[in-house]
Scaffold this motif. Structure first.
Motif, short mmCIF file in Angstrom:
data_model
loop_
_atom_site.label_atom_id
_atom_site.label_comp_id
_atom_site.label_asym_id
_atom_site.label_seq_id
_atom_site.Cartn_x
_atom_site.Cartn_y
_atom_site.Cartn_z
N SER A 1 0.87 -1.18 0.00
CA SER A 1 0.00 0.00 0.00
C SER A 1 0.91 1.22 0.00
O SER A 1 2.12 1.12 0.18
CB SER A 1 -0.92 0.01 1.23
N GLY A 2 0.31 2.40 -0.19
CA GLY A 2 1.12 3.60 -0.20
C GLY A 2 1.76 3.87 -1.56
O GLY A 2 1.34 3.32 -2.58
N ALA A 3 2.80 4.71 -1.54
CA ALA A 3 3.43 5.15 -2.78
C ALA A 3 4.91 4.81 -2.77
O ALA A 3 5.51 4.55 -1.73
CB ALA A 3 3.23 6.65 -2.97
N TRP A 4 5.52 4.84 -3.97
CA TRP A 4 6.96 4.62 -4.11
C TRP A 4 7.51 5.53 -5.20
O TRP A 4 6.78 6.03 -6.04
CB TRP A 4 7.27 3.16 -4.43
N PRO B 1 5.28 11.44 1.65
CA PRO B 1 4.09 12.06 1.07
C PRO B 1 2.88 11.75 1.95
O PRO B 1 2.95 10.92 2.85
CB PRO B 1 3.97 11.37 -0.29
N THR B 2 1.80 12.42 1.71
CA THR B 2 0.60 12.11 2.48
C THR B 2 0.11 10.72 2.10
O THR B 2 0.27 10.27 0.98
CB THR B 2 -0.50 13.14 2.19
N GLY B 3 -0.44 10.02 3.06
CA GLY B 3 -0.96 8.69 2.78
C GLY B 3 -0.41 7.66 3.73
O GLY B 3 0.27 7.97 4.71
N THR B 4 -0.69 6.41 3.41
CA THR B 4 -0.35 5.28 4.28
C THR B 4 1.15 5.03 4.29
O THR B 4 1.82 5.14 3.27
CB THR B 4 -1.07 4.01 3.78
N LYS B 5 1.65 4.64 5.46
CA LYS B 5 3.04 4.17 5.53
C LYS B 5 3.12 2.83 4.80
O LYS B 5 2.30 1.94 5.01
CB LYS B 5 3.48 4.00 6.97
N SER C 1 6.64 5.42 0.78
CA SER C 1 6.02 6.38 1.69
C SER C 1 6.11 5.94 3.14
O SER C 1 6.00 4.76 3.46
CB SER C 1 4.55 6.61 1.31
N GLY C 2 6.36 6.92 4.01
CA GLY C 2 6.44 6.67 5.43
C GLY C 2 7.84 6.52 5.95
O GLY C 2 8.05 6.42 7.17
#
Length: 529
Positions: free
Chosen positions: A204-207, A267-271, A260-261
């Motif tokens: 989940s999240g971004a990369w 960035p905003t959003g899930t770790k 992310s995290g």
């Protein structure tokens, strides 16, 4: 009345006497002719030598009468039992006077063949074991802190400092500055991994994917995966979504994957938690740097040495930190020992084999990242690590000169050999003696509840034994000397013919050679199956 004939110039009497003499000589030759020659019988056995009980040995007998094969004859095979001979079976010779039969004695035995006319000489079959059963105890090399012993000491109320002082005598629990430097941990790549591609992804999240200059060359989320490979000039990447390629990244000397995290990308959003196909861990912290080594992708997780790296170390059960188990001090001692190890490796610099400071397995320390930190009782382990981190400093172990002590550790001491205790680094590794890596008695490991290493059994094959001792066969193996810890120092093998060969090794040399958990070995006993 015999008639005589007058012979010219000779009297008749002379002729008559000559005839009588001739008849007498003829009769004498008949009377002294030898009797017919007696038959000779020959029974010859062959095929003795060394074997195992499972394999057996083929014995052959040849039966001759006056040099000619005796066909279809019944021959009895006998074995020697004390001073007597006992029947084993009967066999029948073939057209050549020969017959073979297989014997599988459980111990060295002498055989012979017998008929009513002849008996062969003895043929000895020497039986050696198929394998050697090994009885032992303990687990690991035996130098430094025994983890199960540390657990029992913690349960007994001892502090982390007391535990460390016990297993590393002469050291001092101290502090060091915490510059938040990173450690490069290889999580995939040569020399242990042979794959030519791997896949980076998040659940989940971004990369984002960056080139050596820090420029973003690709980005995405959980739906997109990054397949990295190698090219003549470096590493490449292919971004796919639902099996379709959405972007290709040409070869770069390195590619950095962030999610992310993490401290570098928020960035905003899930770790997110990153995965690397083929790696043993998952990764919440740091970033992944991919380079090319030995024509394969090499992936390292760059994490802060004093916290992020230690959070992911799976070297001691996190559950020991539960209040009911009373093992929190053991976890803290483990965190300090692991930190010292990592600092020493960091100072040494990057390894040429992996472009890393440490591996993620037993070649260095067992690192699984988020699997450890986020796993069962992971919070107890994180709390133990955090207990060794102060405002701007961290807890370390120093030697008598104030340097960072080398802090090897292992699972449990053993009792095989009549002694239970840790070993010196010289006995185990053959390295120059360090005063704080000395032999200390360890009664704690055996008292720790749930210790699975109190006893164990293993084995080596006859082939391995022959290779170790350079013998054509090995009948028995005995422990003939031990190190101060009780670990084996010298093994002596005896061949089927009685030849003895001794080998002396370091304790860890024997552990590796025999392929066992530890070199606290009680005995090696021959087995026929």
């Amino acid at each position: 009345m015999l008639q005589t004939t007058t012979l010219p110039g000779r009297p008749r009497v002379v002729a008559l006497l000559a005839l009588v003499v001739a008849l007498a000589l003829s009769l004498a030759s008949v009377l002294v002719a030898p009797a017919a020659q007696a038959a000779t019988w020959s029974l010859t056995g062959s095929g003795g030598g060394t074997t195992t009980a499972a394999t057996g040995k083929s014995l052959t007998v040849r039966y001759l009468k006056s040099g000619q094969p005796v066909r279809g004859a019944t021959v009895t095979l006998q074995r020697k039992a004390g001073t007597s001979w006992v029947k084993v079976r009967t066999v029948r010779t073939g057209s050549t006077g020969r017959v073979s039969t297989t014997v599988k004695p459980t111990a060295s035995t002498t055989y012979r063949f017998r008929t009513s006319h002849a008996t062969s000489g003895g043929v000895t079959v020497l039986v050696v074991p198929v394998r050697f059963a090994i009885s032992g105890s303990g687990s690991g090399h035996g130098v430094g802190m025994a983890q199960w012993g540390a657990y029992e000491q913690s349960r007994s109320g001892r502090t982390a400092a007391q535990i460390l002082g016990y297993y590393y005598p002469g050291t001092t629990v101290s502090t060091a500055n915490d510059p938040r430097t990173t450690l490069d941990v290889q999580v995939l790549g040569p020399p242990s991994d042979s794959r030519t591609t791997t896949v980076l992804a998040v659940g989940s999240g971004a990369w984002r994917l960056m080139d050596p200059a820090g420029a973003v060359v690709a980005s995405g989320g959980a739906a997109e995966k990054v397949t990295v490979g190698v090219a003549p000039s470096g590493v490449t990447a292919k971004v796919t979504k639902g099996g379709a390629t959405t972007k290709s990244v040409s070869a770069r000397s390195s590619l950095t994957y962030e999610w992310s995290g993490t401290r570098n990308y928020q960035p905003t959003g899930t770790k997110a938690v990153a995965t690397v196909a083929g790696a043993q861990g998952t990764y919440r912290n740091g970033r992944l740097v991919v380079t090319k080594r030995s024509d394969r992708p090499n992936v390292v997780n760059q994490v802060v040495i004093n916290t992020e790296y230690l959070y992911g170390l799976d070297e001691m059960p996190s559950g020991w930190g539960a209040s009911s188990n009373r093992g929190a001090a053991a976890l803290e001692a483990q965190a300090v020992a692991a930190r010292n190890y990592a600092i020493v490796e960091k100072v040494k610099g990057l390894k040429s084999t992996c472009g890393c400071h440490v591996y993620d397995d037993t070649r260095s320390q067992h690192y699984t990242g988020w699997k450890k930190q986020g796993g069962s009782w992971g919070s107890a382990w994180v709390a133990a690590v955090d207990a060794t981190v102060q405002d701007g400093t961290v807890t370390v172990l120093r030697d008598a000169e104030g340097g960072f002590a080398e802090t090897p550790y292992f699972a449990s001491t053993g009792s095989a050999g009549g002694r239970r205790g840790t070993a010196t680094n010289t006995e185990v590794f053959g390295t120059a003696a360090l005063p704080y890596l000395a032999h200390v008695a360890d009664t704690y490991s055996a008292k720790a509840p749930g210790n699975p290493y109190l006893t164990w059994s293993d084995s080596i094959t006859q082939a391995t034994a022959r290779s170790v001792f350079g013998l054509a066969s090995v009948r028995s193996i005995a422990v003939t000397s031990r190190w101060s810890s009780g670990q084996i120092k010298t093994l002596t093998a005896t061949s089927a013919m009685g030849t003895k060969v001794s080998r002396t090794k370091t304790a860890d040399g024997w552990r590796t050679t025999l392929g066992v958990r530890a070199s606290w070995v009680g005995s090696l006993s021959g087995r026929s199956s």
